[in-house]
Design a protein around this motif. Structure first.
Motif, short mmCIF file in Angstrom:
data_model
loop_
_atom_site.label_atom_id
_atom_site.label_comp_id
_atom_site.label_asym_id
_atom_site.label_seq_id
_atom_site.Cartn_x
_atom_site.Cartn_y
_atom_site.Cartn_z
N THR A 201 68.81 -42.89 11.43
CA THR A 201 69.23 -44.14 12.34
C THR A 201 69.69 -43.55 13.56
OG1 THR A 201 69.69 -45.66 10.44
CG2 THR A 201 70.19 -46.23 12.60
N LYS A 202 70.49 -42.52 13.64
CA LYS A 202 70.97 -42.33 14.74
C LYS A 202 70.43 -40.99 15.48
CE LYS A 202 74.16 -45.11 14.42
NZ LYS A 202 74.42 -46.32 15.51
N ASN A 203 69.14 -40.82 15.10
CA ASN A 203 68.44 -39.63 15.45
C ASN A 203 69.19 -38.26 15.40
OD1 ASN A 203 66.24 -41.02 16.43
ND2 ASN A 203 67.35 -41.88 18.06
N LEU A 204 69.70 -38.07 14.25
CA LEU A 204 70.33 -36.87 14.00
C LEU A 204 69.55 -36.04 13.18
CD1 LEU A 204 73.95 -38.20 13.52
CD2 LEU A 204 73.35 -36.86 15.54
N PRO A 205 69.56 -34.85 13.02
CA PRO A 205 69.00 -33.75 11.94
C PRO A 205 69.56 -34.41 10.54
CG PRO A 205 69.99 -32.46 13.52
CD PRO A 205 70.61 -33.77 13.78
N VAL A 206 68.39 -34.78 9.72
CA VAL A 206 68.52 -35.54 8.53
C VAL A 206 68.71 -34.24 7.59
CG1 VAL A 206 67.38 -36.97 6.97
CG2 VAL A 206 67.02 -37.49 9.34
N THR A 207 70.01 -33.92 7.31
CA THR A 207 70.46 -32.96 6.26
C THR A 207 71.07 -33.48 5.21
OG1 THR A 207 72.59 -32.58 7.22
CG2 THR A 207 70.66 -31.53 8.54
N GLY A 208 71.66 -34.75 5.19
CA GLY A 208 72.08 -35.12 4.05
C GLY A 208 73.75 -34.68 3.94
N GLN A 209 73.93 -33.80 4.89
CA GLN A 209 75.38 -33.01 5.04
C GLN A 209 76.21 -33.67 6.28
OE1 GLN A 209 75.57 -28.74 5.11
NE2 GLN A 209 74.68 -28.61 3.06
N PHE A 210 77.24 -34.33 5.92
CA PHE A 210 78.45 -34.83 7.02
C PHE A 210 78.72 -33.78 7.86
CE2 PHE A 210 81.96 -37.37 8.41
CZ PHE A 210 81.56 -38.42 8.70
N ASP A 211 78.30 -33.40 8.90
CA ASP A 211 78.60 -32.52 9.79
C ASP A 211 79.46 -33.13 10.85
OD1 ASP A 211 76.58 -33.70 11.34
OD2 ASP A 211 74.98 -31.58 11.05
N ARG A 212 79.77 -32.20 11.95
CA ARG A 212 80.78 -32.85 13.07
C ARG A 212 79.83 -33.83 13.98
NH1 ARG A 212 85.63 -33.62 14.42
NH2 ARG A 212 86.01 -31.79 13.49
N LYS A 213 78.61 -33.58 14.11
CA LYS A 213 77.88 -34.69 14.92
C LYS A 213 77.70 -35.97 14.10
CE LYS A 213 75.09 -31.52 17.96
NZ LYS A 213 73.79 -30.87 18.15
N THR A 214 77.46 -35.77 13.12
CA THR A 214 77.37 -37.13 12.03
C THR A 214 78.64 -37.67 12.13
OG1 THR A 214 75.79 -36.01 10.59
CG2 THR A 214 76.65 -37.71 9.83
N ALA A 215 79.86 -37.08 12.09
CA ALA A 215 81.13 -37.59 11.95
C ALA A 215 81.50 -38.46 13.60
CB ALA A 215 82.15 -36.41 11.73
N ASP A 216 81.00 -37.53 14.52
CA ASP A 216 81.21 -38.43 15.70
C ASP A 216 80.29 -39.79 15.95
OD1 ASP A 216 83.03 -36.30 16.45
OD2 ASP A 216 81.51 -35.26 17.66
N GLN A 217 79.17 -39.46 15.41
CA GLN A 217 78.48 -40.75 15.56
C GLN A 217 78.94 -41.90 14.60
OE1 GLN A 217 75.92 -42.02 17.41
NE2 GLN A 217 75.77 -39.88 18.53
N LEU A 218 79.53 -41.60 13.18
CA LEU A 218 80.14 -42.43 12.53
C LEU A 218 81.36 -43.20 12.86
CD1 LEU A 218 79.34 -43.41 9.38
CD2 LEU A 218 81.31 -41.96 8.74
N ARG A 219 82.22 -42.23 13.53
CA ARG A 219 83.26 -42.79 14.03
C ARG A 219 82.96 -43.89 15.20
NH1 ARG A 219 85.40 -38.51 15.14
NH2 ARG A 219 84.83 -38.22 17.12
N SER A 220 81.95 -43.49 16.04
CA SER A 220 81.52 -44.54 17.35
C SER A 220 81.07 -45.64 16.77
CB SER A 220 80.71 -43.67 18.07
OG SER A 220 80.24 -44.51 19.26
#
Length: 471
Positions: A427-446
């Motif tokens: 949904t956030k146009n991030l690499p779809v890895t299934g792992q919760f990395d820093r970029k995913t964490a930043d997007q989730l927080r926002s």
């Protein structure tokens, strides 16, 4: 200066509260009498000063010893709201009264010897990072705060804009220490926000009672009334307090019939009543939203409106600070901030945590959903399948709140949780890895911050709106 906050202040004089208390003999001749009584102990202090100066193994300045003596006297009171401030600390204290300052944006107090969050300022780095009321700060950037007074501890958290404060947090109900990184920033205090909601219900949010808050409130209220407002919700959740005369000014416009809005009681039991200036009641119902971060001046507002204007309180029990402070300034720029009185509700109730009712109970209690206590994870390494931790649990709670069903919220990263992470990343146009990395964490927080700030997801506000519709 008169204070009605846990660490924030106000300036008064020329007919203000301080003058009224002086006229009531709160300070009066007793100050001169106590100065005379000091002479009986001055020899002991002189001897201690001379002994230290003459014999201590290291050189020590006169100023350090005098500051230490004054600080020791104030600390001996055992009052978390009374403190001695050095010139630098006093200057920083005054700086915090301004509409802009640099920091993490949280009101704090000392509780059981630990620096404790009263409330993060709305929209601040502290709120965005996930700090909550009652969080206890144990370490800052690896340095323990144990044994420090509030001024020393706060000094460790302060720092230049853009720098990081890594906080080790103890949170009630959570077994393990929580590690939260807050990026310091400039905090711009917009203290009043107003908006017309559905069915012409007005909402005014007061974030803090600062110097211009009453003026901003009057302007905002007038604007809402011109739009045909049918009911008013005043939101002081997370408001740690502020300038006492400011909240009295606001009560003047809302409490009718020149009713009592506040009482103070000095150590001799002498009570002073403060009354409103309004003649007739407002032609619409009023509700006040409160929570555990609503303290001091916020509680004065809530109690005054409830007991003297018939307002309904909605939300959670308030913080419970029922004392008032004043300052004694010294020529070198230092000062003492000290508790001088209790404040009581119009009906004479004392709401303080220490000996009082421990806050104000809402008329309509509203329990928050579990996700309201979730902390956006900031993992040092990616979270992945088969991990089991508090960070995973917080991630699951937030994903579930945002509509990405992780299947569980117990902290175990299973296949369904991995799928929920993938869906979020897509949904956030991030690499779809299934792992919760820093970029995913930043997007989730926002995304979580946006979710919490959406009025549709604000459970207490929605309860207040539904209550208002029935009036």
């Amino acid at each position: 200066m008169i204070f009605s906050s846990l660490g924030t202040v106000l300036v008064v004089g020329d007919g203000g509260l301080l003058d009224q208390w002086k006229a009531g003999a709160l300070f009066s001749s007793d100050l001169a009498r106590q100065e005379a009584a000091f002479d009986a102990h001055s020899d002991k202090l002189k001897q201690a000063f001379a002994f230290i100066k003459a014999n201590y193994v290291h050189n020590v300045s006169d100023q350090k010893l005098i500051d230490g003596a004054i600080s020791g006297m104030v600390n001996s009171l055992g009052d978390p709201f009374s403190t001695y401030m050095s010139p630098d600390q006093a200057s920083q204290f005054q700086e915090d009264l301004k509409s802009k300052f640099t920091g993490i944006g949280a009101e704090v107090t000392m509780k059981n010897g630990r620096l404790t969050i009263v409330s993060p300022i709305k929209g601040s780095p502290a709120e965005k990072a996930g700090l909550r009321p009652e969080d206890q700060v144990i370490k800052v950037n690896g340095q323990s705060l144990e044994g420090m007074d509030i001024n020393e501890a706060v000094g460790k958290i302060r720092g230049p804009k853009g720098t990081k404060a890594v906080l080790d947090i103890m949170r009630p109900g959570v077994h393990d220490l929580i590690h939260i990184t807050v990026v310091r920033d400039e905090i711009a205090m917009e203290t009043v926000e107003g908006k017309i909601l559905q069915d012409r219900i007005g909402r005014i949010t007061i974030n803090q009672f600062s110097e211009d808050t009453a003026k901003e409130f009057h302007k905002t209220l007038a604007g809402l009334e011109k739009q045909g407002m049918k009911g008013l919700i005043i939101d002081v959740r997370g408001n740690p307090g502020g300038i006492l005369p400011v909240v009295l000014d606001i009560l003047d416009e809302l409490v009718p019939h020149h009713s009592v809005v506040l009482m103070t009681e000095d150590r001799n039991g002498n009570k002073t009543k403060f009354t409103s200036k309004l003649d007739q009641p407002k032609p619409y119902p009023i509700a006040v939203l409160i929570d555990g971060g609503s303290a001091s001046a916020s509680e004065i507002l809530a109690a005054g409106l409830k007991e003297s204007a018939g307002a309904t309180l909605i939300g959670e029990r308030s913080y419970g600070k029922g004392t008032v402070q004043t300052t004694q300034d010294f020529k070198d720029g230092s000062n003492i901030k000290m508790t001088i009185a209790k404040w009581l509700t119009p009906k004479g109730n004392w709401i303080d945590q220490h000996g009082g009712s421990k806050g104000i109970q809402p008329d309509v209690p509203v329990s928050l959903p579990d996700y309201a206590q979730a902390i956006p994870p900031q993992p040092s390494k990616p979270l992945k399948r088969d991990d089991n931790s508090g960070d995973v649990k917080n991630m699951q709670m937030i994903l579930d709140a945002l509509g990405y069903n992780p299947g569980r919220q117990d902290g175990y990263f299973d296949g369904r949780t991995e799928q929920a992470v993938r869906e979020f990343q897509e949904t956030k146009n991030l690499p779809v890895t299934g792992q919760f990395d820093r970029k995913t964490a930043d997007q989730l927080r926002s995304a979580f911050i946006d979710f919490l700030q959406d009025p549709k997801n604000d459970v207490p506000l929605q309860v207040a709106i539904e209550w208002m519709k029935k009036k």
